[in-house]
Design a protein around this motif. Sequence first.
Motif, PDB file in Angstrom:
ATOM      1  N   LEU B  20       0.676  -1.070   0.108  1.00  0.00           N
ATOM      2  CA  LEU B  20      -0.193  -0.115  -0.089  1.00  0.00           C
ATOM      3  C   LEU B  20       0.642   1.437   0.005  1.00  0.00           C
ATOM      4  O   LEU B  20       0.313   2.229  -0.781  1.00  0.00           O
ATOM      5  CB  LEU B  20      -0.464  -0.242   1.018  1.00  0.00           C
ATOM      6  N   ASN B  21       1.767   1.846   1.181  1.00  0.00           N
ATOM      7  CA  ASN B  21       2.746   1.978   0.829  1.00  0.00           C
ATOM      8  C   ASN B  21       3.203   2.561  -0.213  1.00  0.00           C
ATOM      9  O   ASN B  21       3.297   4.219  -0.541  1.00  0.00           O
ATOM     10  CB  ASN B  21       3.960   2.673   1.967  1.00  0.00           C
ATOM     11  N   VAL B  24       0.855   4.727  -3.098  1.00  0.00           N
ATOM     12  CA  VAL B  24       0.675   5.680  -2.355  1.00  0.00           C
ATOM     13  C   VAL B  24       1.685   6.805  -2.367  1.00  0.00           C
ATOM     14  O   VAL B  24       1.783   7.630  -3.212  1.00  0.00           O
ATOM     15  CB  VAL B  24       0.154   5.680  -0.721  1.00  0.00           C
ATOM     16  N   VAL B  28      -1.334   7.386  -5.590  1.00  0.00           N
ATOM     17  CA  VAL B  28      -2.449   6.466  -6.238  1.00  0.00           C
ATOM     18  C   VAL B  28      -2.560   6.434  -4.754  1.00  0.00           C
ATOM     19  O   VAL B  28      -2.021   6.609  -3.850  1.00  0.00           O
ATOM     20  CB  VAL B  28      -2.176   4.493  -6.686  1.00  0.00           C
ATOM     21  N   SER B  29      -4.516   6.572  -4.782  1.00  0.00           N
ATOM     22  CA  SER B  29      -5.159   7.184  -3.412  1.00  0.00           C
ATOM     23  C   SER B  29      -6.090   5.914  -3.320  1.00  0.00           C
ATOM     24  O   SER B  29      -7.059   5.284  -4.187  1.00  0.00           O
ATOM     25  CB  SER B  29      -5.843   8.768  -3.849  1.00  0.00           C
ATOM     26  N   LEU B  30      -5.834   5.472  -2.668  1.00  0.00           N
ATOM     27  CA  LEU B  30      -6.466   4.172  -2.233  1.00  0.00           C
ATOM     28  C   LEU B  30      -8.032   4.984  -0.744  1.00  0.00           C
ATOM     29  O   LEU B  30      -7.596   5.938   0.020  1.00  0.00           O
ATOM     30  CB  LEU B  30      -5.597   3.008  -1.237  1.00  0.00           C
TER      31      LEU B  30
END
Lengths: 92, 397
Positions: B20-21, B24, B28-30
């Motif tokens: 995820l890091n 980001v 990319v926005s999660l």
Amino acid sequence: MKYIPRKVNRLLDRYGMLPKDIIYDYPRITTVGNIHLYIENHRGLLNFEEHEIVVKQDQGTIVIKGNQMVIKSLLSEEIVIEGTIDQVLWQK
Amino acid sequence: MSFKGVVDVVIKSGQVEAFLNELVDEGVSLHSVTRIDENTIEVKVNYAAIPLMKSKRKKYKCQLKFKNREGLPFLYSQRKKWLPIMLSVIIAFLFTFILSNIVWNVTVEGGSPEARYEVDEMLGDLGLKQGNWVQNMKDISTIEREIMNNIEEISYVGINRNGTSYHVLIEESEKMEENTQRAPSDLIASKSGTIESMFVINGQPLVQIDDFVQKGDKLVTGILDLKNEAFTYSEGEVMAEVWYELDVTVDLSQYMLSLVPDTKNRYSVSLFDRFEWLFSRTEGRRLLAKDEKPLYFLHWELPISINKHYFYEETEEVMETDIEQHMEMIIDDQIKRQLGQSVEVIYQKVLHEERDSDKVKLEMFVKVLEDIGEEQLLSEEDMNPEEDEEENTDQGD
């Protein structure tokens, strides 16, 4: 504010020209009751579970403890956490 | 509903947070990150970030599962599902729209069968016919007027629009029995002249052919007996030779601005009577008339209307008349203009001629044949002078 040298930083702080979170690049945490929590200026997600979220910051980590927590959004500078938040701990 | 598309992704990996890091950091926005079990996480990601995720999955030994897809791009890719339905709905609307603009039924009611037939035929000529476009039809009020003017027996026409069917109600005028009800009258001379021919339909003639009558003389009387008891109306044609002295002016050259009868029709669409789009330019033409025809949907009149413009071409010309050649014709024309179209010229002579630069003034002597009979109702005194006296004596008593 990464490009401002340390000495200039201290000067700016002493004369109160800019808020501290900007000068020292500290994370800023905002909560809405105990259901929402915003962290700005984080350095990444270290651990994510329903009852514990660990977020990296410049001087260590921030540990958020609670129940049924969900990361509503995860952006490069900002995290929005939803759920029941019990504790926010600062760890060096 | 989002424009760019959102995908629910289930990520299974030993190092989910690192993955995820990395995402980001790439920008990319999660959203809505939820933990499912120890190694799996569910994330909402923009559709555009999927290729990036796929390229990173080997590095973090991820298993990616794409679950829910939302947003326009997926809607478009699934068009096989909804496109036929949409299309059929659109086609159905179009059909109703087209069919709403067609005349479906015309019923004519009232009057005699002959009159109904005649009206039906006339309606067809004016465009109110089964299967015709509503827009090709003349205005309802125009149709009503045309029928009233052209078919004499009909005294009333009412056209009722009911959705796409038209109901025409006609009423025939009852023929007046004029002969028995006409008031007793005389025929008197409206002009002085010599009688050329007479044709008396009703009444008693008082003059003969070749008699000379003054204006106001009685020609035919409605009093049938000497005792003043029987009366009738007078009707007939008394043709007499009448003389006129006329001043006629003829223009030798005339400037004329005329419209060439060849019309150019242009169509335009207007919305709310305010915005109008003309389909093609018309230069140097004069707009003479504009027909506005609204579109219909079921029984509603839409604010959109189709307009037909009639454009005429204008031409300027100078007419030169050759007085010597066309004299007779021009004079005849002028006489008819002054005395009426029905007169018949039997003799004409130019008494005096005067020429100006482009005008000719003529003083003329003309003999014409025309009907000089004029009906005059008999007055009470004419009809019963004795009764009047009796009444007077009654009052005296």
